[in-house]
Write an enzyme that holds these catalytic residues in place. Structure first.
Site, PDB file in Angstrom:
ATOM      1  N   LYS A 180       0.840  -1.195   0.000  1.00  0.00           N
ATOM      2  CA  LYS A 180       0.000   0.000   0.000  1.00  0.00           C
ATOM      3  C   LYS A 180       0.877   1.249   0.000  1.00  0.00           C
ATOM      4  O   LYS A 180       1.834   1.363   0.781  1.00  0.00           O
ATOM      5  CB  LYS A 180      -0.907   0.012   1.234  1.00  0.00           C
ATOM      6  CG  LYS A 180      -1.911  -1.131   1.286  1.00  0.00           C
ATOM      7  CD  LYS A 180      -3.011  -0.956   0.267  1.00  0.00           C
ATOM      8  CE  LYS A 180      -4.126  -1.961   0.467  1.00  0.00           C
ATOM      9  NZ  LYS A 180      -5.253  -1.771  -0.469  1.00  0.00           N
ATOM     10  N   ASP A 208      -0.317  -0.600  -4.551  1.00  0.00           N
ATOM     11  CA  ASP A 208      -1.731  -0.228  -4.552  1.00  0.00           C
ATOM     12  C   ASP A 208      -1.837   1.170  -3.963  1.00  0.00           C
ATOM     13  O   ASP A 208      -1.591   1.369  -2.777  1.00  0.00           O
ATOM     14  CB  ASP A 208      -2.550  -1.222  -3.731  1.00  0.00           C
ATOM     15  CG  ASP A 208      -4.043  -0.912  -3.759  1.00  0.00           C
ATOM     16  OD1 ASP A 208      -4.446   0.054  -4.434  1.00  0.00           O
ATOM     17  OD2 ASP A 208      -4.807  -1.646  -3.109  1.00  0.00           O
ATOM     18  N   GLU A 234      -2.056  -0.565  -8.645  1.00  0.00           N
ATOM     19  CA  GLU A 234      -3.515  -0.594  -8.587  1.00  0.00           C
ATOM     20  C   GLU A 234      -4.065   0.799  -8.294  1.00  0.00           C
ATOM     21  O   GLU A 234      -3.602   1.471  -7.373  1.00  0.00           O
ATOM     22  CB  GLU A 234      -3.953  -1.580  -7.494  1.00  0.00           C
ATOM     23  CG  GLU A 234      -5.439  -1.854  -7.442  1.00  0.00           C
ATOM     24  CD  GLU A 234      -5.760  -3.021  -6.530  1.00  0.00           C
ATOM     25  OE1 GLU A 234      -6.511  -2.816  -5.558  1.00  0.00           O
ATOM     26  OE2 GLU A 234      -5.254  -4.135  -6.777  1.00  0.00           O
ATOM     27  N   ASP A 259      -9.657  -1.766  -9.769  1.00  0.00           N
ATOM     28  CA  ASP A 259     -10.326  -2.343  -8.601  1.00  0.00           C
ATOM     29  C   ASP A 259     -11.504  -1.452  -8.232  1.00  0.00           C
ATOM     30  O   ASP A 259     -12.645  -1.740  -8.566  1.00  0.00           O
ATOM     31  CB  ASP A 259      -9.331  -2.482  -7.447  1.00  0.00           C
ATOM     32  CG  ASP A 259      -9.983  -2.983  -6.165  1.00  0.00           C
ATOM     33  OD1 ASP A 259     -11.132  -3.449  -6.210  1.00  0.00           O
ATOM     34  OD2 ASP A 259      -9.345  -2.912  -5.095  1.00  0.00           O
ATOM     35  N   LYS A 283     -13.230  -9.161  -7.302  1.00  0.00           N
ATOM     36  CA  LYS A 283     -13.409  -9.517  -5.898  1.00  0.00           C
ATOM     37  C   LYS A 283     -14.747 -10.226  -5.725  1.00  0.00           C
ATOM     38  O   LYS A 283     -15.803  -9.597  -5.761  1.00  0.00           O
ATOM     39  CB  LYS A 283     -13.316  -8.274  -5.007  1.00  0.00           C
ATOM     40  CG  LYS A 283     -11.906  -7.682  -4.993  1.00  0.00           C
ATOM     41  CD  LYS A 283     -11.763  -6.540  -4.026  1.00  0.00           C
ATOM     42  CE  LYS A 283     -10.301  -6.094  -3.939  1.00  0.00           C
ATOM     43  NZ  LYS A 283     -10.106  -4.920  -3.055  1.00  0.00           N
ATOM     44  N   GLN A 311     -11.213  -8.758  -0.009  1.00  0.00           N
ATOM     45  CA  GLN A 311     -11.642  -7.600   0.770  1.00  0.00           C
ATOM     46  C   GLN A 311     -11.280  -7.874   2.230  1.00  0.00           C
ATOM     47  O   GLN A 311     -12.101  -7.766   3.122  1.00  0.00           O
ATOM     48  CB  GLN A 311     -13.144  -7.357   0.601  1.00  0.00           C
ATOM     49  CG  GLN A 311     -13.557  -5.914   0.801  1.00  0.00           C
ATOM     50  CD  GLN A 311     -12.847  -4.963  -0.140  1.00  0.00           C
ATOM     51  OE1 GLN A 311     -13.106  -4.918  -1.323  1.00  0.00           O
ATOM     52  NE2 GLN A 311     -11.928  -4.174   0.405  1.00  0.00           N
TER      53      GLN A 311
END
Length: 385
Positions: A180, A208, A234, A259, A283, A311
């Site tokens: 992240k 991401d 992402e 996403d 997802k 998730q």
């Protein structure tokens, strides 16, 4: 002569449970998850067949909470689908194309949003149908892969804590990390450099950004990630900046993953029309099996890469997602390792990784443990509909 009544959806049960985590998961501009407080959904058919799935509420993403999930199932979704036929014994082809299931999908989608509540019903229904048909869920869905390459979501935090978490999960078999980024770019780059220095080339990284970058600086930042050897990024830009996202993809700085911009099949059609991404993150926690299968088909037709995302699902949600990740056409590592972030689970056996892979047969053998679910649900809400 007595007539045989068609197989129907008898009732749906929901149980809120909570599981402690090894530290909080932080991402985006302000999102933080300190425990897994999710909803177990059980679908029971008229012949006694049953199936389980997991609905993970994410208020900062979908606006859903455990209270909204249990309430919308009790008061809106279950009344629409309970009593409906669920299967045509003469049906041939992918199960999600059966007319009764298409009719149930139409009824569920009369209610807008509430993504994970509807997805959990759909996945649990497929699991129940597999049991009714005397098939494994893998065979019911048409899964083909026996080993599933996984990635692990590595959240934001102080450098030493993040490095310690990375070491822990790599020791447990992870070989791909989704890092992240986006709150503090200099700190992000330093953290990535430390991860690469400590873990070496045997561990792959990608980023991401959770929509945290801006159109002016994103090209240079993506170029920097590419120079560092990261595989893709992402959602670098806010979803609403759709023309900027399309331009960023055309420039080819780094392959982009969709996403947040492709929550649903409807969203995906828009993104494909404007060609905003290279890889689709499906997802199942938000689109179930039926809608996810339609998204997979459209993305493959457009020549896009595919991964299956998490998730932040517990073991039950991981098993559900793993069955879909084993379908043909999933060609990138899938986020099937969040269970390593949990201190406990509701399954009857632990999930494990083998040299970066989740073995589908092992995952499929794991079942919901009633005693562990009861313990995790103490003081929470259980509803039978």
């Amino acid at each position: 002569m007595p007539t045989t009544r068609p197989l129907s959806l008898d009732h749906i049960e929901t149980t809120v449970f909570r599981l402690p985590m090894h530290g909080a998961l932080q991402w985006g501009k302000s999102s933080r998850l300190a425990e897994a407080r999710h909803v177990a959904v059980r679908v029971c058919l008229s012949d006694g067949s049953q199936g389980w799935a997991e609905a993970p509420p994410r208020p900062t993403i979908y606006g859903e909470t455990v209270h909204s999930i249990t309430a919308v199932i009790a008061h809106e979704l279950a009344p629409r689908v309970c009593g409906l036929p669920v299967w045509d014994e003469a049906h041939e082809g992918p199960p999600w194309t059966a007319r009764p299931l298409q009719a149930i999908q139409a009824r569920l989608h009369e209610i807008k949003n509430n993504h994970t509540a509807k997805a959990a019903i759909d996945m649990a229904l497929h699991a129940a149908l597999a049991q009714h048909r005397g098939l494994s869920l893998a065979d019911h869905l048409g899964a083909v892969a026996a080993r599933l390459r996984v990635s692990y979501i590595l959240g934001m935090g102080d450098e030493e804590s993040v490095l310690a978490e990375a070491r822990r999960v790599v020791d447990q078999g992870v070989r791909v990390l989704k890092v992240k980024v986006g709150r503090d770019w200099q700190a992000d780059l330093a953290r990535i450099a430390k991860l690469q220095a400590e873990l070496g080339p045997s561990v792959d990284l990608y980023a991401d950004a959770n929509e945290c970058l801006d159109a002016a600086t994103a090209p240079a930042l993506l170029d920097r990630l590419a120079e560092l050897g990261l595989h893709y990024c992402e959602e670098p830009l806010p979803v609403e900046e759709i023309t900027a996202r399309a331009q960023l993809r055309r420039e080819g700085h780094l392959p982009l993953i969709a996403d947040d911009s492709a929550f649903t099949l409807r969203d995906l059609k828009r993104e494909l029309a404007l060609d905003t991404f290279d890889i689709l993150n499906i997802k199942t926690a938000r689109t179930g099996y039926t809608e996810s299968a339609a998204m997979l088909a459209q993305a493959r037709q457009a020549g896009k890469g595919i991964m299956v995302g998490s998730q932040a699902s517990a073991g039950l949600g991981t098993v559900c997602a793993a069955h879909f990740a084993a379908l043909p056409g999933i060609d990138h590592p899938s986020e099937l390792s969040f269970f390593l972030k949990l201190q406990a689970d509701i399954l009857d056996r632990p999930l494990r990784l083998e040299n970066g892979d989740l073995l589908l047969a092992e995952a499929a053998a794991a079942q919901v443990d009633p005693d562990r679910l009861r313990q995790a649900a103490q003081g929470e809400l259980a509803v039978a509909l």
